[in-house]
Design a protein around this motif. Structure first.
Motif, PDB file in Angstrom:
ATOM      1  N   VAL A   3       0.870  -1.171   0.000  1.00 44.23           N
ATOM      2  CA  VAL A   3       0.000   0.000   0.000  1.00 44.23           C
ATOM      3  C   VAL A   3       0.910   1.225   0.000  1.00 44.23           C
ATOM      4  CG1 VAL A   3      -1.811   1.268   1.191  1.00 44.23           C
ATOM      5  CG2 VAL A   3      -1.781  -1.237   1.281  1.00 44.23           C
ATOM      6  N   LEU A   4       0.844   2.016  -1.082  1.00 47.93           N
ATOM      7  CA  LEU A   4       1.761   3.128  -1.257  1.00 47.93           C
ATOM      8  C   LEU A   4       0.997   4.400  -1.609  1.00 47.93           C
ATOM      9  CD1 LEU A   4       4.343   1.265  -3.535  1.00 47.93           C
ATOM     10  CD2 LEU A   4       4.584   1.699  -1.083  1.00 47.93           C
ATOM     11  N   PRO A   5       1.391   5.539  -1.073  1.00 50.39           N
ATOM     12  CA  PRO A   5       0.759   6.801  -1.470  1.00 50.39           C
ATOM     13  C   PRO A   5       1.128   7.140  -2.909  1.00 50.39           C
ATOM     14  CG  PRO A   5       2.650   7.213  -0.054  1.00 50.39           C
ATOM     15  CD  PRO A   5       2.451   5.723  -0.062  1.00 50.39           C
ATOM     16  N   MET A   6       0.185   7.736  -3.622  1.00 45.58           N
ATOM     17  CA  MET A   6       0.457   8.066  -5.020  1.00 45.58           C
ATOM     18  C   MET A   6       1.626   9.042  -5.146  1.00 45.58           C
ATOM     19  SD  MET A   6      -0.385   7.314  -8.091  1.00 45.58           S
ATOM     20  CE  MET A   6      -2.036   6.587  -7.998  1.00 45.58           C
ATOM     21  N   GLY A   7       1.827   9.865  -4.130  1.00 46.64           N
ATOM     22  CA  GLY A   7       2.951  10.791  -4.172  1.00 46.64           C
ATOM     23  C   GLY A   7       4.294  10.107  -4.214  1.00 46.64           C
ATOM     24  N   PHE A   8       4.362   8.885  -3.714  1.00 43.39           N
ATOM     25  CA  PHE A   8       5.595   8.107  -3.782  1.00 43.39           C
ATOM     26  C   PHE A   8       5.841   7.620  -5.210  1.00 43.39           C
ATOM     27  CE2 PHE A   8       7.769   3.953  -3.527  1.00 43.39           C
ATOM     28  CZ  PHE A   8       8.906   4.305  -2.826  1.00 43.39           C
ATOM     29  N   ILE A   9       4.766   7.320  -5.939  1.00 41.82           N
ATOM     30  CA  ILE A   9       4.885   6.793  -7.294  1.00 41.82           C
ATOM     31  C   ILE A   9       5.037   7.908  -8.318  1.00 41.82           C
ATOM     32  CG2 ILE A   9       3.755   5.359  -9.044  1.00 41.82           C
ATOM     33  CD1 ILE A   9       4.644   3.868  -6.518  1.00 41.82           C
ATOM     34  N   GLU A  57      -3.745  15.557 -13.424  1.00 41.34           N
ATOM     35  CA  GLU A  57      -3.139  14.660 -14.414  1.00 41.34           C
ATOM     36  C   GLU A  57      -3.362  13.203 -14.040  1.00 41.34           C
ATOM     37  OE1 GLU A  57       0.868  16.339 -16.339  1.00 41.34           O
ATOM     38  OE2 GLU A  57       0.889  16.454 -14.147  1.00 41.34           O
ATOM     39  N   ILE A  58      -3.165  12.914 -12.769  1.00 44.08           N
ATOM     40  CA  ILE A  58      -3.295  11.532 -12.308  1.00 44.08           C
ATOM     41  C   ILE A  58      -4.742  11.058 -12.423  1.00 44.08           C
ATOM     42  CG2 ILE A  58      -3.039  10.004 -10.321  1.00 44.08           C
ATOM     43  CD1 ILE A  58      -0.725  11.884  -9.420  1.00 44.08           C
ATOM     44  N   SER A  83      -6.823   7.756  -7.269  1.00 41.18           N
ATOM     45  CA  SER A  83      -5.696   8.625  -7.588  1.00 41.18           C
ATOM     46  C   SER A  83      -4.868   8.979  -6.366  1.00 41.18           C
ATOM     47  CB  SER A  83      -6.196   9.920  -8.242  1.00 41.18           C
ATOM     48  OG  SER A  83      -7.079  10.609  -7.367  1.00 41.18           O
ATOM     49  N   ASP A  84      -5.254   8.485  -5.181  1.00 39.45           N
ATOM     50  CA  ASP A  84      -4.540   8.860  -3.968  1.00 39.45           C
ATOM     51  C   ASP A  84      -3.537   7.816  -3.501  1.00 39.45           C
ATOM     52  OD1 ASP A  84      -6.599   7.099  -3.385  1.00 39.45           O
ATOM     53  OD2 ASP A  84      -6.951   7.918  -1.378  1.00 39.45           O
ATOM     54  N   GLN A  85      -3.721   6.547  -3.886  1.00 44.59           N
ATOM     55  CA  GLN A  85      -2.784   5.508  -3.482  1.00 44.59           C
ATOM     56  C   GLN A  85      -2.833   4.347  -4.468  1.00 44.59           C
ATOM     57  OE1 GLN A  85      -3.986   4.196   0.453  1.00 44.59           O
ATOM     58  NE2 GLN A  85      -5.198   2.512  -0.383  1.00 44.59           N
ATOM     59  N   VAL A  86      -1.834   3.487  -4.374  1.00 48.67           N
ATOM     60  CA  VAL A  86      -1.801   2.270  -5.180  1.00 48.67           C
ATOM     61  C   VAL A  86      -1.603   1.090  -4.241  1.00 48.67           C
ATOM     62  CG1 VAL A  86      -0.946   3.375  -7.278  1.00 48.67           C
ATOM     63  CG2 VAL A  86       0.685   2.545  -5.593  1.00 48.67           C
ATOM     64  N   VAL A 119      -1.565   0.581 -15.671  1.00 47.47           N
ATOM     65  CA  VAL A 119      -1.988   1.727 -16.482  1.00 47.47           C
ATOM     66  C   VAL A 119      -0.845   2.717 -16.661  1.00 47.47           C
ATOM     67  CG1 VAL A 119      -3.558   3.703 -16.644  1.00 47.47           C
ATOM     68  CG2 VAL A 119      -4.404   1.502 -15.810  1.00 47.47           C
ATOM     69  N   ILE A 120      -0.277   3.195 -15.563  1.00 49.19           N
ATOM     70  CA  ILE A 120       0.755   4.233 -15.647  1.00 49.19           C
ATOM     71  C   ILE A 120       1.934   3.782 -16.503  1.00 49.19           C
ATOM     72  CG2 ILE A 120       2.375   5.634 -14.328  1.00 49.19           C
ATOM     73  CD1 ILE A 120       0.409   5.367 -11.935  1.00 49.19           C
ATOM     74  N   SER A 121       2.449   2.585 -16.234  1.00 50.55           N
ATOM     75  CA  SER A 121       3.638   2.115 -16.963  1.00 50.55           C
ATOM     76  C   SER A 121       3.389   1.978 -18.453  1.00 50.55           C
ATOM     77  CB  SER A 121       4.095   0.764 -16.400  1.00 50.55           C
ATOM     78  OG  SER A 121       4.491   0.862 -15.060  1.00 50.55           O
ATOM     79  N   PHE A 122       2.144   1.664 -18.831  1.00 50.44           N
ATOM     80  CA  PHE A 122       1.831   1.370 -20.227  1.00 50.44           C
ATOM     81  C   PHE A 122       1.332   2.602 -20.980  1.00 50.44           C
ATOM     82  CE2 PHE A 122       1.743  -2.595 -17.969  1.00 50.44           C
ATOM     83  CZ  PHE A 122       2.310  -3.502 -18.857  1.00 50.44           C
TER      84      PHE A 122
END
Length: 312
Positions: free
Chosen positions: A55-61, A69-70, A81-84, A250-253
Motif C-alpha cells: 500500500v503506497l501513497p500516489m505521491g511516492f509513485i 493529471e493523475i 488517484s490517492d494511493q496504489v 496503467v501508468i507504466s503502459f
C-alpha cells in the motif's frame, strides 16, 4: 552504451490455471493469504505465487504529477488517484533438476499486507528447502527482505542466491547510505543486513549471463543501478520476468515517459521502460510483472501512441 533489449520470439501461453487466475486480476478482490497460478513452458513450467500486496501513497509513485493529471489517467480505469496497492507476484521456474525462485518477497518486517510467500509456497506444495536457486531482480525490501525468517535465519538455506554484481556493489558502496533520501535509508540498512546473512551462498552475474540454465539476465537498469529482468527459456517461446522495470497496469503502459518516484534513476527508468515495452509489443511476448494485478501474466500491445497490458 546500454545493452539493447533482446528480441523475443512470438509465444503461445499454455495455461488453464493461469486463465482462471487472470480473470481475478483487476477484479478488486483482496489478495488471499495464499495464491498460486501455473503455466507450461515447453519442458519447463512457470508458477506465480503471491507475497500479498503493498500500500503506497500516489505521491511516492508520481511525485512530479498533479492530482488532475493523475485523475485524468486513472479515472477511466476506475482506479483511485490517492494511493496504489500493487500486487507482489513471485515467479517459480522448474527446469530440469532446478527449482528457481525469482526474488524472495518482503518477509514480516516491511508492510503488514505483504510477507505471505511462506503460505503461498505451502499452498503450491513447495517447501523452502526445495528451492535450488533464488535469483534477484534487485534489492528493494519487497524483493529481498524475505530471505530471512523472524529469527534472522536464512529461509532458503539449501539455495544458491544470485544477484547482479552491479546491484550488490551499489548497496555495498560506502556512500550509498549517506546519499540515500532519509525516508529510504532503511532500504540500505535492510539490504546490507540480508547481504551479510546470505553472503556465503551468493554468486554474481552481469547482464547477458545465464546464471541458471534457461535463465538469461536482461539489463533493465534504472529502477536501481543493477536492476535486471530475466528471460526464461525452456520451450519454443520465452517469458520475461520483468521485476520492477514495469510496475503499474496503467501508468507504466499509457505513460511510460512519466518518471516514477520509486526509480533510483528516474530518467533512465523511463528510457528503459519505453525500450522494453517497444520490444515486448513488437514480439507479442509473454511477461510476468511483479507488481501487475495477480498473477501478472500477460502480453503488451501498442495502443495509439502508447501501450496496454493484456492479462493472459
Amino acid at each position: 552504451m546500454r545493452r539493447e533489449i533482446p528480441r523475443i520470439d512470438r509465444r503461445t501461453l499454455l495455461s488453464g490455471a493461469a486463465a482462471a487466475a487472470a480473470a481475478l486480476a483487476g477484479s478488486g478482490l483482496p489478495l488471499g493469504p495464499a495464491r498460486a497460478s501455473t503455466l507450461a513452458l515447453g519442458d519447463a513450467s512457470l508458477q506465480v505465487v503471491s507475497d500479498g500486496n503493498l500500500v503506497l501513497p500516489m505521491g511516492f509513485i508520481l511525485p512530479d504529477r498533479s492530482k488532475a493529471e493523475i485523475e485524468t489517467l486513472l479515472a477511466p480505469h476506475g482506479l483511485p488517484s490517492d494511493q496504489v496497492e500493487p500486487a507482489c507476484n513471485l515467479t517459480l521456474f522448474r527446469t530440469g533438476d532446478r527449482l528457481v525462485l525469482f526474488d524472495a518477497g518482503s518477509g514480516a518486517n516491511f508492510q503488514p499486507t505483504a510477507g505471505r510467500l511462506g503460505s503461498s509456497l505451502a499452498a503450491a506444495g513447495v517447501d523452502p528447502s526445495d528451492i535450488t536457486d533464488v535469483v534477484f531482480t534487485h534489492a528493494h525490501p519487497d524483493h529481498i527482505w524475505g530471505v530471512l525468517d523472524d529469527f534472522d535465519e536464512p529461509v532458503f538455506s539449501s539455495a544458491r542466491h544470485w544477484i547482479s554484481q552491479a546491484e550488490w556493489d551499489f548497496w555495498r558502496a560506502e556512500d550509498t547510505l549517506s546519499l540515500m533520501p532519509e525516508e529510504r535509508k532503511s532500504f540500505v540498512v535492510g539490504a546490507r543486513n540480508r547481504f551479510d546473512a546470505i553472503e556465503a551462498a551468493v554468486s554474481f552475474f552481469k547482464a547477458g549471463d545465464m546464471p541458471v540454465p534457461g535463465v538469461e539476465a536482461v539489463d533493465t537498469t534504472g529502477h536501481t543501478p543493477g536492476h535486471v529482468s530475466f528471460m526464461l527459456h525452456g520451450g519454443p517461446d520465452p517469458v520475461l520476468v520483468t521485476g520492477d522495470a514495469i510496475t503499474h497496469p496503467v501508468i507504466s503502459f499509457e505513460r511510460p515517459d512519466w518518471e516514477i518516484g520509486s526509480d533510483q534513476d528516474r530518467a533512465q527508468g523511463a528510457v528503459t521502460r519505453k525500450a522494453l515495452l517497444d520490444r515486448l509489443a513488437e514480439d507479442k511476448a509473454a511477461i510476468v510483472g511483479f507488481h501487475l494485478p495477480y498473477p501478472g501474466i500477460g502480453t503488451v500491445e501498442r495502443s495509439g501512441g502508447a501501450y496496454r497490458f493484456l492479462p493472459a
